[in-house]
Write an enzyme that holds these catalytic residues in place. Structure first.
Site, mmCIF file in Angstrom:
data_model
loop_
_atom_site.group_PDB
_atom_site.id
_atom_site.type_symbol
_atom_site.label_atom_id
_atom_site.label_comp_id
_atom_site.label_asym_id
_atom_site.label_seq_id
_atom_site.Cartn_x
_atom_site.Cartn_y
_atom_site.Cartn_z
ATOM 1 N N GLU A 57 -42.400 -19.071 60.750
ATOM 2 C CA GLU A 57 -42.422 -19.231 62.204
ATOM 3 C C GLU A 57 -41.375 -20.273 62.612
ATOM 4 O O GLU A 57 -41.322 -21.362 62.033
ATOM 5 C CB GLU A 57 -43.813 -19.680 62.665
ATOM 6 C CG GLU A 57 -44.860 -18.582 62.487
ATOM 7 C CD GLU A 57 -46.295 -19.047 62.741
ATOM 8 O OE1 GLU A 57 -47.074 -18.280 63.307
ATOM 9 O OE2 GLU A 57 -46.633 -20.183 62.336
ATOM 10 N N HIS B 127 -41.845 -23.370 60.247
ATOM 11 C CA HIS B 127 -43.164 -23.406 59.624
ATOM 12 C C HIS B 127 -43.288 -22.335 58.549
ATOM 13 O O HIS B 127 -43.409 -21.134 58.846
ATOM 14 C CB HIS B 127 -44.243 -23.213 60.709
ATOM 15 C CG HIS B 127 -45.636 -23.356 60.198
ATOM 16 N ND1 HIS B 127 -46.607 -22.400 60.389
ATOM 17 C CD2 HIS B 127 -46.223 -24.342 59.487
ATOM 18 C CE1 HIS B 127 -47.732 -22.799 59.812
ATOM 19 N NE2 HIS B 127 -47.527 -23.970 59.273
ATOM 20 N N ASN C 188 -51.843 -19.075 62.098
ATOM 21 C CA ASN C 188 -53.075 -19.829 61.876
ATOM 22 C C ASN C 188 -54.045 -19.665 63.045
ATOM 23 O O ASN C 188 -55.261 -19.730 62.863
ATOM 24 C CB ASN C 188 -52.766 -21.304 61.632
ATOM 25 C CG ASN C 188 -52.125 -21.499 60.263
ATOM 26 O OD1 ASN C 188 -52.225 -20.627 59.402
ATOM 27 N ND2 ASN C 188 -51.456 -22.611 60.064
ATOM 28 N N SER D 208 -48.121 -28.083 60.463
ATOM 29 C CA SER D 208 -49.009 -26.975 60.820
ATOM 30 C C SER D 208 -49.813 -27.309 62.065
ATOM 31 O O SER D 208 -50.215 -26.407 62.799
ATOM 32 C CB SER D 208 -50.021 -26.712 59.705
ATOM 33 O OG SER D 208 -49.408 -26.179 58.591
HETATM 34 P P1 NAI Z 1 -48.365 -32.699 50.143
HETATM 35 O O1 NAI Z 1 -49.395 -33.739 50.290
HETATM 36 O O2 NAI Z 1 -48.443 -31.753 49.011
HETATM 37 O O3 NAI Z 1 -46.923 -33.384 50.080
HETATM 38 C C1 NAI Z 1 -46.489 -34.364 50.955
HETATM 39 C C2 NAI Z 1 -45.393 -35.176 50.275
HETATM 40 O O4 NAI Z 1 -44.778 -36.000 51.253
HETATM 41 C C3 NAI Z 1 -45.901 -36.105 49.178
HETATM 42 O O5 NAI Z 1 -45.204 -35.850 47.973
HETATM 43 C C4 NAI Z 1 -45.603 -37.489 49.708
HETATM 44 O O6 NAI Z 1 -45.234 -38.417 48.716
HETATM 45 C C5 NAI Z 1 -44.445 -37.225 50.648
HETATM 46 N N1 NAI Z 1 -44.274 -38.232 51.683
HETATM 47 C C6 NAI Z 1 -45.210 -38.797 52.471
HETATM 48 N N2 NAI Z 1 -44.636 -39.689 53.306
HETATM 49 C C7 NAI Z 1 -43.315 -39.694 53.039
HETATM 50 C C8 NAI Z 1 -42.203 -40.386 53.573
HETATM 51 N N3 NAI Z 1 -42.330 -41.248 54.559
HETATM 52 N N4 NAI Z 1 -40.976 -40.135 53.038
HETATM 53 C C9 NAI Z 1 -40.812 -39.255 52.050
HETATM 54 N N5 NAI Z 1 -41.834 -38.567 51.522
HETATM 55 C C10 NAI Z 1 -43.073 -38.770 52.004
HETATM 56 O O7 NAI Z 1 -48.334 -31.937 51.542
HETATM 57 P P2 NAI Z 1 -48.032 -30.407 51.871
HETATM 58 O O8 NAI Z 1 -49.236 -29.600 51.699
HETATM 59 O O9 NAI Z 1 -46.791 -30.002 51.179
HETATM 60 O O10 NAI Z 1 -47.767 -30.472 53.436
HETATM 61 C C11 NAI Z 1 -46.600 -31.029 53.969
HETATM 62 C C12 NAI Z 1 -46.419 -30.560 55.397
HETATM 63 O O11 NAI Z 1 -46.368 -29.143 55.426
HETATM 64 C C13 NAI Z 1 -47.523 -30.954 56.363
HETATM 65 O O12 NAI Z 1 -46.937 -31.259 57.614
HETATM 66 C C14 NAI Z 1 -48.378 -29.700 56.485
HETATM 67 O O13 NAI Z 1 -48.997 -29.573 57.740
HETATM 68 C C15 NAI Z 1 -47.316 -28.612 56.341
HETATM 69 N N6 NAI Z 1 -47.804 -27.334 55.831
HETATM 70 C C16 NAI Z 1 -48.650 -27.269 54.751
HETATM 71 C C17 NAI Z 1 -49.072 -26.034 54.277
HETATM 72 C C18 NAI Z 1 -49.959 -25.955 53.074
HETATM 73 O O14 NAI Z 1 -50.536 -24.872 52.841
HETATM 74 N N7 NAI Z 1 -50.102 -26.989 52.282
HETATM 75 C C19 NAI Z 1 -48.641 -24.772 54.922
HETATM 76 C C20 NAI Z 1 -47.699 -24.968 55.989
HETATM 77 C C21 NAI Z 1 -47.324 -26.196 56.427
#
Ligand code: NAI
Length: 648
Positions: free
Chosen positions: A452, A440, A490, A419
C-alpha cells in the site's frame, strides 16, 4: 506477402526462411484471432514454396510471444465461442507440427501460453540465455487449459512430471531450466543466437527423443501419473472452485491432450469450464493486477523515477526483509539499526534467502555485496528513497525523521512502513511534512505481492508517484490508499478475524471456523491466519480497528499464556515443524461462511465510501493481493454484486 500486418517472411539465398512476428501497433506479440489467421496465410505460402528450414522469431525487444490475446477471452459470449477459439489454435499448431521442412522457434524474452504452444509445435527450440527469458503455460491461472496443443506436446517434450509442474501451477522455466528439462535443444548467448538457429535448422536432425522412462510415464503409466498429480492438486485447489487443473489432468490422461475431445456434460469439458464463473473472475483478476502495475509505470514526458539506492531503517522482521527484497530486485540497500548486532540477524536471513533464490554462488556474493550494514545511518545521505521500519512508537519515529530530513537529499522520498500510526502525526516532525508518504509492506515481504502506498493529508503528489514507481520497480503491486486507520487491507481483515474469534468464544472448534472459510475459497482459515500473524498482533489490531466492546476471551487467554501462534509453536493450534495439527472438522455449518465474511465485505464497502481507495475495483484488487481473498470469486465487492444478481 502484402496482406500480412503482423508477420514478416524473410528468405535467405540458401533456402532458409525466417518468419518474424512483429504485432502491428503493439509493444508485445499476442496471438489474436487476426495474428492466427495471418500465421495460417504464412503456412499457405510455405506450402506453395517450401523453405529448406524455417526459423520463427519475434521482432519485438520485449520478448517472443506473450500468449493469446486475453482481451478476446472477455468477448466470448458462449461455450461455442470458447470451443471455436480452442479449435483455431489446436488445428493451426497441428498443421505447423506436421510440415515436412524443419522448423525452429528462437525464443528470447517471455514466451507464454500460446507462444509456448507454438514453440512446442516446432521441431526444435533454442532459448537465449538472458534473465528475461521465461517460458510458461500460465493458462491455469486464468482458469483455462493449454488447449492449443500444450497438453499434448509439453509432456511429450519434457516428460509428464515437469510438464505438470508447469501446467498446473503456471510456473515459468528460465532459459537454463528450459535446456535442462529438454524443452529447449540449446541455450545460447544473444550474440550467437541467429547462427545457432541457422545451424540447428539446417542440420535436419530428428527431434530430440524423450528418455525411455519418461516415455513410459507418458504412455502406459499415464493413469498412475495422473492419479499422483491429482493428489497434489487436491491439496491446493478444490474442483468446485478451480476446475481447470482437474480438466488438464483428465484431458491429458484420457483424451490425448485434446480439449475438444472431452464430451460435453463431463465436469472437465470445455463446456463446463466456460460455464464456470471462475474463468471470468480470474480474467478479471488478471486485469486488476495489470491496473495495479500501471500505477508505477512511466508517464509520457515525465522523467521516470528509477531508484538505485534504498536506505532502510530498522532491521527487524519488516525492515530486514524489505532490504533483502530490494537487493534481490537489483537495488543497493543500506540497512540501519541501533547497533551492528541488531543488523546481523537480518543479514543472515537475507543470505539464506539469496542462496535459495539465486542458486549460484557468484550471484549470492554480488547480492550480499549490495546489502550494506549501516549502523551509523550514513546511507540516508545518498539514498533515492528512505524507508523507516522501526518500533511502532510515535515519538521515536518523529525524532528519527527529523534527523533524516536534515541529511537526506532534497529529492529523496521519505517513507514510513507504519501499520497503525497516523502519517500526519509523524509528518509533524518534518520541516516539510509533504515529503512523507507511507509505503506499507505486508508480512512476509517475499510472499505478499501487494504494497500500500499511503497518501497523508499533506503528502506531495510527486513523492507519491515516486513511491508507486519504486514499488513497481521492485516487482510488487502498488495500491494507492489514503491515510486512514488500517488503510485498506488491515481495515478489512481485522473485523473478519474478530468475528472468527467470537465464534471460538461461542464454543466452535477452530477447525470448524477455518473449514467454513476454506470452503468459501479463502487460502487460509481466519484462525490459522491469526496464528500466523501472531495473536499479540491480532489483539493490537483488534483494539485499534475492530471497535470491539470486549476483546475476545479465548484470544486474550492465549496471549496471557504466551501462546502467540506459529512463532511460539502454539496458538489456537499446536505447530509441528511449522504445520498446524488439526482435528478432522467435517463440513462447516450452513451460514457460517456468510457470518464470517459479512464484516469483511462491509469493511471493504466502507473503504470505498470513505475514499480510502478510489473505487470498488481497487478495493477488490487490494483485498485479493493483500489478503489472498479467494481469487476465483473476483474480489469481495464483485462477489457481493454478483450474488445480488444470483450468479455467484
Ligand atoms: P521489529 O520489532 O521486528 O523491528 C524493529 C527494529 O527497529 C528493531 O530491530 C529495533 O532495534 C529497530 N529500531 C528501533 N528504534 C530504532 C531507531 N531509533 N533507529 C534505528 N533502529 C531502530 O518490528 P517490525 O515488526 O519489523 O515492525 C516495524 C514497523 O513495520 C512498524 O512500524 C510496524 O507497524 C510496521 N509493520 C509491521 C508488520 C509486521 O507484520 N510485523 C507489517 C507491516 C508493517
Amino acid at each position: 506477402m502484402s496482406d500480412m500486418k503482423h508477420w514478416r517472411i524473410e528468405r535467405e539465398a540458401d533456402g532458409l526462411a525466417w518468419l518474424v512476428f512483429d504485432k502491428a501497433g503493439e509493444s508485445a506479440n499476442t496471438l489474436s484471432a487476426e495474428a492466427m489467421r495471418e500465421l495460417a496465410l504464412a503456412l499457405d505460402e510455405f506450402e506453395r514454396d517450401p523453405p529448406k528450414g524455417l526459423v520463427i522469431r519475434s521482432g519485438k525487444s520485449a520478448g517472443f510471444i506473450a500468449g493469446a490475446d486475453i482481451g478476446e477471452f472477455t468477448q466470448l459470449a458462449s461455450a461455442a465461442d470458447a470451443k471455436a477459439l480452442v479449435e483455431r489454435g489446436w488445428t493451426l499448431f497441428n498443421r505447423l507440427a506436421a510440415v515436412r521442412y524443419p522448423t525452429l522457434a528462437l525464443i528470447r524474452g517471455h514466451c507464454m501460453g500460446g507462444g509456448t504452444e507454438l514453440a512446442l509445435a516446432c521441431r526444435y527450440r533454442i532459448v537465449v540465455d538472458e534473465p528475461g527469458t521465461r517460458i510458461a503455460l500460465p493458462e491455469v491461472m486464468l482458469g483455462i487449459v493449454p488447449g492449443w496443443g500444450g497438453m499434448l506436446r509439453l509432456p511429450r517434450t519434457i516428460g509428464p512430471a515437469a510438464a505438470f509442474d508447469m501446467m498446473l501451477t503456471g510456473r515459468p522455466l528460465s532459459a537454463r531450466r528450459a535446456r535442462q528439462t529438454g524443452f529447449a535443444d540449446e541455450c545460447v548467448p544473444p550474440r550467437v543466437m541467429e547462427n545457432a538457429a541457422r545451424m540447428k535448422v539446417r542440420s535436419g536432425a530428428p527431434p530430440r527423443a524423450l528418455p525411455f522412462l519418461q516415455k513410459i510415464l507418458n504412455g502406459p503409466l499415464k493413469g498412475l501419473v495422473a492419479a499422483q498429480a491429482r493428489k497434489q492438486v487436491v491439496k491446493r485447489a478444490r474442483p468446485e472452485h478451480y476446475p481447470a487443473p482437474y480438466a488438464i489432468l483428465d484431458m491429458w490422461a484420457n483424451h490425448g491432450g485434446n480439449a475438444l475431445a472431452v464430451p460435453d456434460g463431463k465436469p472437465t469439458s470445455l463446456d463446463a469450464i466456460a460455464a464456470s464463473p471462475t474463468t471470468q473472475n480470474l480474467v478479471r483478476v488478471y486485469y486488476l493486477r495489470e491496473r495495479l502495475r500501471g500505477f508505477g509505470k512511466p508517464e509520457n514526458n515525465i522523467e521516470h523515477f528509477m531508484p538505485k539506492h534504498l536506505h532502510v531503517i530498522g532491521a527487524g522482521v519488516m525492515g530486514g526483509d524489505i532490504a533483502a527484497w530490494g537487493v534481490l530486485r537489483g537495488l543497493t540497500v543500506t540497512l540501519q539499526d541501533q547497533s551492528i548486532e541488531r543488523i546481523a540477524p537480518a543479514i543472515r536471513r537475507a543470505a539464506a534467502a539469496f542462496k535459495k533464490k539465486l542458486r549460484d554462488d557468484a550471484q549470492v556474493r554480488f547480492a550480499l555485496d549490495r546489502l550494506i550494514p549501516d549502523p551509523a545511518g550514513q546511507g540516508a545521505r545518498r539514498a533515492d528513497l528512505v524507508i523507516e521500519a522501526i518500533f511502532e512508537d510515535l515519538e521515536t519515529k518523529r525524532a528519527l525523521f527529523a534527523g533524516i530530513e536534515a541529511i537526506a537529499r532534497p529529492d529523496a522520498v521519505l517513507a514510513t512502513n507504519t501499520s497503525s500510526l497516523r502519517l500526519e502525526d509523524i509528518a509533524l516532525a518534518l520541516k516539510n511534512p509533504s515529503r512523507l508518504i507511507g509505503i506499507h509492506f505486508f508480512n512476509p515481504v517475499a510472499k505478499m505481492p501487494l504494497v500500500e502506498v499511503v497518501e497523508g493529508a499533506d503528502s506531495d503528489p510527486a513523492m507519491l508517484k515516486k513511491g508507486l514507481a519504486f514499488v513497481r520497480a521492485i516487482d510488487k503491486l502498488p495500491l494507492p490508499v489514503k491515510s486512514a486507520p488500517g488503510f485498506l487491507v488491515n481495515a478489512v481483515l481485522a473485523p473478519y478475524m474478530q468475528e472468527a474469534m467470537r465464534c471460538l468464544d461461542e464454543g466452535m472448534a477452530p477447525e470448524t471456523v477455518d473449514e467454513a472459510a476454506l470452503a468459501f475459497g479463502m487460502p487460509l482459515g481466519p484462525i490459522e491466519l491469526a496464528d500466523t500473524v501472531g495473536l499479540d498482533v491480532v489483539v493490537a489490531a483488534g483494539q485499534q480497528l475492530a471497535n470491539a466492546a470486549a476483546p475476545p476471551a479465548k484470544l486474550m487467554e492465549r496471549v496471557a499464556a504466551g501462546q502467540l501462534g506459529r512463532k511460539t509453536g502454539r496458538g489456537f493450534y499446536v505447530y509441528d515443524k511449522g504445520k498446524p495439527q488439526k482435528n478432522a472438522s467435517g463440513p462447516a455449518p450452513d451460514g457460517l461462511a456468510e457470518r464470517l465474511l459479512r464484516p469483511f465485505l462491509d469493511a471493504a464497502r466502507r473503504c470505498v465510501e470513505q475514499g480510502v481507495v478510489a473505487d470498488a475495483d481497487l478495493a477488490d484488487a487490494g483485498v485479493i493481493f493483500g489478503t489472498g481473498f479467494a481469487p476465483f470469486r473476483g474480489g469481495p465487492l464483485h462477489y457481493e454484486q454478483e450474488r445480488g444478481k444470483g450468479t455467484a
